[in-house]
Design an enzyme around this catalytic site. Structure first.
Site, PDB file in Angstrom:
ATOM      1  N   CYS A  37      62.095 -22.883  -9.848  1.00 25.43           N
ATOM      2  CA  CYS A  37      61.088 -22.904  -8.782  1.00 25.43           C
ATOM      3  C   CYS A  37      61.649 -22.315  -7.488  1.00 25.43           C
ATOM      4  CB  CYS A  37      60.617 -24.322  -8.499  1.00 25.43           C
ATOM      5  SG  CYS A  37      60.072 -25.186  -9.950  1.00 25.43           S
ATOM      6  N   CYS A  58      58.789 -27.698   0.716  1.00 31.27           N
ATOM      7  CA  CYS A  58      60.193 -27.860   1.122  1.00 31.27           C
ATOM      8  C   CYS A  58      60.403 -29.243   1.743  1.00 31.27           C
ATOM      9  CB  CYS A  58      60.598 -26.800   2.131  1.00 31.27           C
ATOM     10  SG  CYS A  58      60.491 -25.130   1.493  1.00 31.27           S
TER      11      CYS A  58
END
Lengths: 169, 452
Positions: free
Chosen positions: A66, A136
């Site tokens: 990812c 994130c």
């Protein structure tokens, strides 16, 4: 005349281009907030603790496929349950690095129960992350939780083995 | 007669300058070497740098060669006639200039000037080729063959055709980025109306076996289209050797201006397309709209320069590529070149740096203008579809950077790029949990990762 013009053009009209572009580029997704850039350039608490140390909790989240892997470690005072130190290593974009750097700063000196309340939205807000980068900050929240969980599992085990010993005795 | 005289004067006054004006130029190097007029620095998108970054993104676009600009300028300021005006000198001289440019473009690809149609760029050419051909022959032909690594505009045109009921085969590529010719052969059907394979890939720079593909298309009598935007002026192109029916070309990848391209359309055997834009019937009705004389003149001049300097440029670019690759490899391990190492254009070096995420590397390389792939996809978080088609591991696909070297790239720029890249990769690897694991002897692939 033409050469003169050519020279002027190839000499790169820096002043003009600089004045006119920032407003136009601000909408692009590649815009990083100053804090992201700061944390990226000077990441706080990069490093690693011995993961076998019983006072250390390690959280490893994300996946290379990812494009983001975060490893966050905390060092806990066994008496008080306070996080005395934290460090991280991150494979990921600038926002991921900044999110984990911020996370280590925020958990330091706090109680374990307290750091579990850190929300990804707070990190995202602090770094002004754009929507495409919100994952994130979620990863950073997960990393904190994973680190605390790891520490508790270790401690549970050591407490358990200690009580076992007492029982045996 | 008058037009002939004027044109001759025009040509006389232009060509000596094109050929003699030879000022060495490297805009980026100049800025890096002398930051004198940049004392305040540049601050943009939250990034502060002391001067203009050195430019290593020649696949995205190239600077206009000053000699090209010299050829163009008169057509902006004094010879501004509409090339389609038939009633006065302004029109005649512009028309002459356009026709000269047409033959300049044609001779670079060994075609006849009559086979060149000027457009706004390679994207438009690809649209005309893919959709135009299929629409024209739609009664009989229902099938298109292309590759998975094509440029977005070809893929998107194909998607569009699919929505209209056409069939599209997206050929996979081998791990070196080249297509399997047997697979192409076996994909051909009786109703295949077009094969579209790009010559030089924009992301990884591999060169497809054009002659062999052309041969197969000839055998089955299928029109062959190629997107040669990245190949023009960089590798020798011969439309007859390649047996292409249609070829898309772009001005701004060969040191010409942006906003102009050319479509090659074979006359014998004749290929026909349905126009994508209707209007005044310019460019033989295939691309209506006023031909932009200055841009077209620029593209013509750029092609002529490319013809004269291709060999020299090629040698130089290869040297610089070797310097870059060897410089990086000397200091770093885990550096992989994506795509075939033999069949590739040297000016496009796509590298994967293991254990370092590409986007963060780009962020750190703010003094070097490079990209993680094509400019169209670099805004999204997805790894490049081209690298995925190659079967590059997903974690490695996240670590790629494309270095584009061109005519004006200097040794100093390459050395600086090597230094900055190495420093940044070392810094990020120290920060990378994956690199740490590998150093500890843990196999990253054996770990059960939690997918997000």
């Amino acid at each position: 005349m033409l050469r003169h013009a050519t020279k002027r053009i190839t000499g790169l009209g820096l002043a003009e281009s600089r004045l006119s572009t920032p407003a136009a580029t601000r909408i692009l997704p590649r815009f990083y907030h100053e804090r992201v850039v700061d944390h990226y350039n000077n990441p706080r608490n990069v490093g690693a603790f011995d993961k076998n140390d019983p006072t250390v909790g390690t959280g490893l989240v994300g996946a290379p496929a990812c494009g983001d892997v975060m490893k966050l470690q905390i060092k806990v005072d066994e008496q008080t349950g306070k996080i005395t130190d934290a460090c991280f290593k991150t494979f990921g974009c600038g926002s991921a690095i900044a999110s984990s750097s911020v996370a280590t700063e925020w958990v330091k000196g706090k109680q374990m129960e307290e750091v579990l309340t850190i929300k990804n939205t707070e990190i995202a807000k602090h770094l002004s992350l754009p929507p495409v980068k919100l994952h994130c900050s979620m990863l950073a929240e997960d990393a904190i939780k994973a680190a605390v969980k790891d520490y508790e599992t270790k401690r549970g085990k050591s407490v358990a083995s200690a009580t076992d010993k007492i029982a045996e005795a | 007669m008058a037009s002939k005289i004027i044109a001759a004067t025009v040509r006389r006054s232009l060509y000596p300058r094109i050929l003699t004006y030879n000022r060495p130029l490297s805009t980026a190097a100049a800025a890096v070497a002398e930051p004198s007029d940049e004392t305040v620095g540049i601050s943009m998108k939250g990034v502060k740098i002391s001067g203009r970054p050195l430019y290593l993104d020649m696949q995205a676009t190239s600077p206009v060669d000053p000699r090209v600009l010299d050829a163009m300028l008169p057509y902006f300021v004094s010879r501004y006639g509409n090339p389609h005006s038939r009633t006065h000198l302004y029109g005649w001289e512009s028309d002459e200039a356009v026709e000269t440019a047409r033959s300049q473009v044609a001779s670079l690809i060994n075609a006849s000037a009559k086979e060149i149609v000027f457009t706004s760029g390679a994207t438009e050419c690809n649209n005309i080729s893919v959709k135009g051909v299929m629409h024209f022959y739609k009664e009989k032909k229902k099938h298109v063959i292309t590759t998975q690594t094509e440029h977005k505009c070809v893929l998107d045109s194909c998607r569009h055709l699919q929505q209209e009921g056409f069939d599209v085969t997206y050929l996979p590529v081998k791990s070196d980025g080249l297509i399997d010719l047997n697979e192409l052969r076996s994909s051909i059907r009786s109703d295949t109306g077009l094969v579209s394979v790009m010559a030089v890939n924009n992301e990884i720079g591999v060169i497809q076996p054009m002659e062999e593909i052309g041969q197969i298309c000839k055998e089955f009598n299928i029109p062959f289209h190629t997107d040669a935007a990245q190949a023009l002026g960089k590798i020798p192109i011969d439309v007859n050797k390649w047996n292409v029916s249609l070829m898309s070309l772009s001005g701004h990848k060969v040191y010409g201006p942006k906003g102009v391209g050319a479509l090659y359309m074979r006359r014998r055997p004749r290929i026909r397309v349905e126009p994508q834009m209707n209007g005044g019937g310019q460019e033989r009705g295939i691309r209506s709209g006023t031909v932009p004389t200055p841009l077209v003149v620029g593209m013509g001049a750029a092609c002529e320069l490319a013809m004269n300097e291709m060999e020299y440029d090629g040698k130089r670019v290869t040297e610089l590529k070797d310097r870059l690759l060897n410089g990086i490899r000397a200091k770093l391990d885990g550096v992989v070149v994506n795509g075939s190492t033999e069949s590739r254009y040297a000016g496009n070096l796509n590298l994967s740096f293991a254990y370092v995420e590409g986007e963060s590397l780009l962020m750190g390389l703010k003094e070097v203008a490079v990209s993680s792939g094509s400019a169209c996809t670099s805004a999204s978080l997805e790894p490049s579809y081209v690298l995925r088609a190659l079967g590059v591991d997903e974690d490695m696909a996240h670590t790629s950077i494309r270095f584009g070297i061109g005519r004006f790239t200097t040794e100093e720029e390459i050395d600086k790029a090597v230094e900055l890249t190495v420093n940044q990769v070392v810094k990020l690897r120290e920060m990378s949990p994956l690199y740490e694991m590998v150093k500890e002897g843990i196999d990253i692939k054996s770990i059960q990762w939690s997918q997000h």
